[in-house]
Write an enzyme that holds these catalytic residues in place. Sequence first.
Site, PDB file in Angstrom:
ATOM      1  N   CYS A 118       0.820  -1.226   0.000  1.00 52.45           N
ATOM      2  CA  CYS A 118       0.000   0.000   0.000  1.00 52.45           C
ATOM      3  C   CYS A 118       0.850   1.272   0.000  1.00 52.45           C
ATOM      4  O   CYS A 118       0.328   2.359  -0.212  1.00 52.45           O
ATOM      5  CB  CYS A 118      -0.931   0.001   1.204  1.00 52.45           C
ATOM      6  SG  CYS A 118      -1.933  -1.472   1.286  1.00 52.45           S
ATOM      7  N   HIS A 258      -3.232   6.896   2.681  1.00 45.54           N
ATOM      8  CA  HIS A 258      -3.726   5.635   2.111  1.00 45.54           C
ATOM      9  C   HIS A 258      -5.116   5.374   2.689  1.00 45.54           C
ATOM     10  O   HIS A 258      -5.343   5.528   3.892  1.00 45.54           O
ATOM     11  CB  HIS A 258      -2.742   4.515   2.475  1.00 45.54           C
ATOM     12  CG  HIS A 258      -3.278   3.165   2.190  1.00 45.54           C
ATOM     13  ND1 HIS A 258      -3.876   2.846   0.992  1.00 45.54           N
ATOM     14  CD2 HIS A 258      -3.345   2.023   2.953  1.00 45.54           C
ATOM     15  CE1 HIS A 258      -4.265   1.582   1.029  1.00 45.54           C
ATOM     16  NE2 HIS A 258      -3.964   1.070   2.209  1.00 45.54           N
ATOM     17  N   ASN A 288     -10.302   0.057   0.077  1.00 44.23           N
ATOM     18  CA  ASN A 288      -8.834   0.072   0.102  1.00 44.23           C
ATOM     19  C   ASN A 288      -8.317  -0.502  -1.222  1.00 44.23           C
ATOM     20  O   ASN A 288      -8.446  -1.697  -1.475  1.00 44.23           O
ATOM     21  CB  ASN A 288      -8.377  -0.775   1.299  1.00 44.23           C
ATOM     22  CG  ASN A 288      -6.868  -0.875   1.417  1.00 44.23           C
ATOM     23  OD1 ASN A 288      -6.137  -0.537   0.494  1.00 44.23           O
ATOM     24  ND2 ASN A 288      -6.409  -1.377   2.548  1.00 44.23           N
TER      25      ASN A 288
HETATM   26  O1  UT7 Z   1      -4.013  -1.599   3.490  1.00 39.98           O
HETATM   27  C1  UT7 Z   1      -3.395  -2.317   4.498  1.00 39.98           C
HETATM   28  C2  UT7 Z   1      -3.647  -1.714   5.775  1.00 39.98           C
HETATM   29  N1  UT7 Z   1      -4.817  -2.318   6.385  1.00 39.98           N
HETATM   30  C3  UT7 Z   1      -5.322  -1.746   7.425  1.00 39.98           C
HETATM   31  O2  UT7 Z   1      -4.840  -0.705   7.806  1.00 39.98           O
HETATM   32  C4  UT7 Z   1      -6.440  -2.430   8.157  1.00 39.98           C
HETATM   33  C5  UT7 Z   1      -6.209  -2.293   9.633  1.00 39.98           C
HETATM   34  N2  UT7 Z   1      -7.232  -2.947  10.456  1.00 39.98           N
HETATM   35  C6  UT7 Z   1      -8.510  -2.521  10.498  1.00 39.98           C
HETATM   36  O3  UT7 Z   1      -8.858  -1.588   9.822  1.00 39.98           O
HETATM   37  C7  UT7 Z   1      -9.452  -3.172  11.476  1.00 39.98           C
HETATM   38  O4  UT7 Z   1      -8.734  -3.989  12.365  1.00 39.98           O
HETATM   39  C8  UT7 Z   1     -10.556  -4.040  10.790  1.00 39.98           C
HETATM   40  C9  UT7 Z   1     -11.523  -3.143  10.037  1.00 39.98           C
HETATM   41  C10 UT7 Z   1      -9.917  -5.026   9.827  1.00 39.98           C
HETATM   42  C11 UT7 Z   1     -11.366  -4.826  11.825  1.00 39.98           C
HETATM   43  O5  UT7 Z   1     -11.957  -3.925  12.768  1.00 39.98           O
HETATM   44  P1  UT7 Z   1     -11.918  -4.240  14.314  1.00 39.98           P
HETATM   45  O6  UT7 Z   1     -12.718  -3.224  15.008  1.00 39.98           O
HETATM   46  O7  UT7 Z   1     -10.464  -4.381  14.690  1.00 39.98           O
HETATM   47  O8  UT7 Z   1     -12.665  -5.601  14.416  1.00 39.98           O
HETATM   48  P2  UT7 Z   1     -12.131  -6.967  15.043  1.00 39.98           P
HETATM   49  O9  UT7 Z   1     -11.143  -7.602  14.103  1.00 39.98           O
HETATM   50  O10 UT7 Z   1     -11.699  -6.725  16.443  1.00 39.98           O
HETATM   51  O11 UT7 Z   1     -13.435  -7.835  15.067  1.00 39.98           O
HETATM   52  C12 UT7 Z   1     -14.511  -7.533  15.970  1.00 39.98           C
HETATM   53  C13 UT7 Z   1     -15.639  -8.483  15.689  1.00 39.98           C
HETATM   54  C14 UT7 Z   1     -15.233  -9.952  15.605  1.00 39.98           C
HETATM   55  O12 UT7 Z   1     -16.270 -10.728  16.155  1.00 39.98           O
HETATM   56  P3  UT7 Z   1     -16.084 -11.357  17.609  1.00 39.98           P
HETATM   57  O13 UT7 Z   1     -14.849 -12.192  17.552  1.00 39.98           O
HETATM   58  O14 UT7 Z   1     -15.958 -10.185  18.542  1.00 39.98           O
HETATM   59  O15 UT7 Z   1     -17.332 -12.127  17.779  1.00 39.98           O
HETATM   60  C15 UT7 Z   1     -15.201 -10.211  14.112  1.00 39.98           C
HETATM   61  O16 UT7 Z   1     -15.475 -11.550  13.785  1.00 39.98           O
HETATM   62  O17 UT7 Z   1     -16.220  -8.161  14.420  1.00 39.98           O
HETATM   63  C16 UT7 Z   1     -16.316  -9.335  13.642  1.00 39.98           C
HETATM   64  N3  UT7 Z   1     -16.194  -8.975  12.231  1.00 39.98           N
HETATM   65  C17 UT7 Z   1     -17.251  -8.682  11.474  1.00 39.98           C
HETATM   66  N4  UT7 Z   1     -18.554  -8.635  11.735  1.00 39.98           N
HETATM   67  C18 UT7 Z   1     -19.383  -8.278  10.733  1.00 39.98           C
HETATM   68  C19 UT7 Z   1     -15.050  -8.876  11.502  1.00 39.98           C
HETATM   69  N5  UT7 Z   1     -15.367  -8.538  10.241  1.00 39.98           N
HETATM   70  C20 UT7 Z   1     -16.717  -8.409  10.207  1.00 39.98           C
HETATM   71  C21 UT7 Z   1     -17.638  -8.070   9.195  1.00 39.98           C
HETATM   72  N6  UT7 Z   1     -18.948  -8.019   9.500  1.00 39.98           N
HETATM   73  N7  UT7 Z   1     -17.235  -7.785   7.927  1.00 39.98           N
END
Ligand code: UT7
Length: 331
Positions: A118, A258, A288
């Site tokens: 990225c 980004h 993204n």
């Molecule tokens: O370009 C490369 C750079 N990439 C980035 O900068 C991405 C960096 N990371 C992020 O932006 C965030 O970590 C994410 C958007 C990927 C995830 O957000 P988060 O608030 O950190 O969510 P999480 O991974 O802590 O997940 C929380 C919950 C989980 O459920 P449980 O385990 O609490 O039951 C996930 O399974 O949200 C769930 N979850 C979803 N639920 C509905 C994860 N993805 C989804 C989804 N829809 N699409």
Amino acid sequence: MENSRVKAYIKSIGAYVPSRKVSNDDLAKLVDTSDEWIYSHTGIHNRHIAADNEAASDLAYNASVSALDAAGMSPKELDLILVATMTPDYFGMPSTAALVQDRLGAINAAAMDILAACTGFIYCLETAKAFMESGSARNALVIGTEVLSRVIDWKDRNTCVLFGDGAGAAVLTDNADSPLSNIRHSILRCEGSGAGHLKLTGSGNRTPVDDAKVDHPYVYMDGQKVYKFAVKALCETVEKLLSDNKEHIDDIAYIVPHQANIRIIKAAAKRMKVPFEKFYTNMHEFANTSAASIPIALNEMNKKQLLKRGDMILTIGFGGGLTYGGNLIHW
Ligand code: UT7
């Protein structure tokens, strides 16, 4: 480093985004997710997905034609083509840059891909600038292009909602007959110790695809680790670009980050005490697009006439590698 004699100017910008638009509601039919979850966690509503017969070089070609047209420049005038992509037409060879060079008829240009995920467009701008300062190139085409939809596990809701396809391109020249945007200074960094947090599993000879559910390379991401890295990288790069160049944030018209996640940008804005409005965002429409996200944003800003001659802007990238960096551009 700044070289007082030769400079690298951005003469024009172009972009191409596939017409097929996929909304959060569309994705909710594929995986257990919702528009509410995706938008509140990422700021994304839509992403554009390449047609089945479109590859990274096709998107790159279209973006390049629009940038070259805007520059009023023939492809034959180019002596360097750099393509930033992590989703090339072919892994390894030929480079996507070679395919673009041929299709454009840029018969006088060297062509190569640069892999910095990225942060790729940021790395390419500084590489082209270095070629110009050394006298190795006078006119360069710098492209960020991605077809991330082909390296997504469409059954994984953690990643499939985050990415989109697209391309952006910039024509650079060392010859400013009229005032042009000057790439004043860049910072390029890498935190390779975090490489395992974001990777294209199954794409090389380190890790074969061992997951029977996915028969092609796919993006693996430890979202929370990458999130923390991204906020830190964004803040550090902004602050270092400002301090290295003795500039103050009030003198910066826009920060163009980004477009990974609006929460990353809001967290960085809060940590640096910079008004969020100073950051340009468009991930709501394109998600993204990795190396393409910054040139797509610049093209959109240019079209909206948000970039005024003389404005100072910062472009900031972060992602796989874990690479990060930024450019200070005197528009
Ligand atoms: O370009 C490369 C750079 N990439 C980035 O900068 C991405 C960096 N990371 C992020 O932006 C965030 O970590 C994410 C958007 C990927 C995830 O957000 P988060 O608030 O950190 O969510 P999480 O991974 O802590 O997940 C929380 C919950 C989980 O459920 P449980 O385990 O609490 O039951 C996930 O399974 O949200 C769930 N979850 C979803 N639920 C509905 C994860 N993805 C989804 C989804 N829809 N699409």
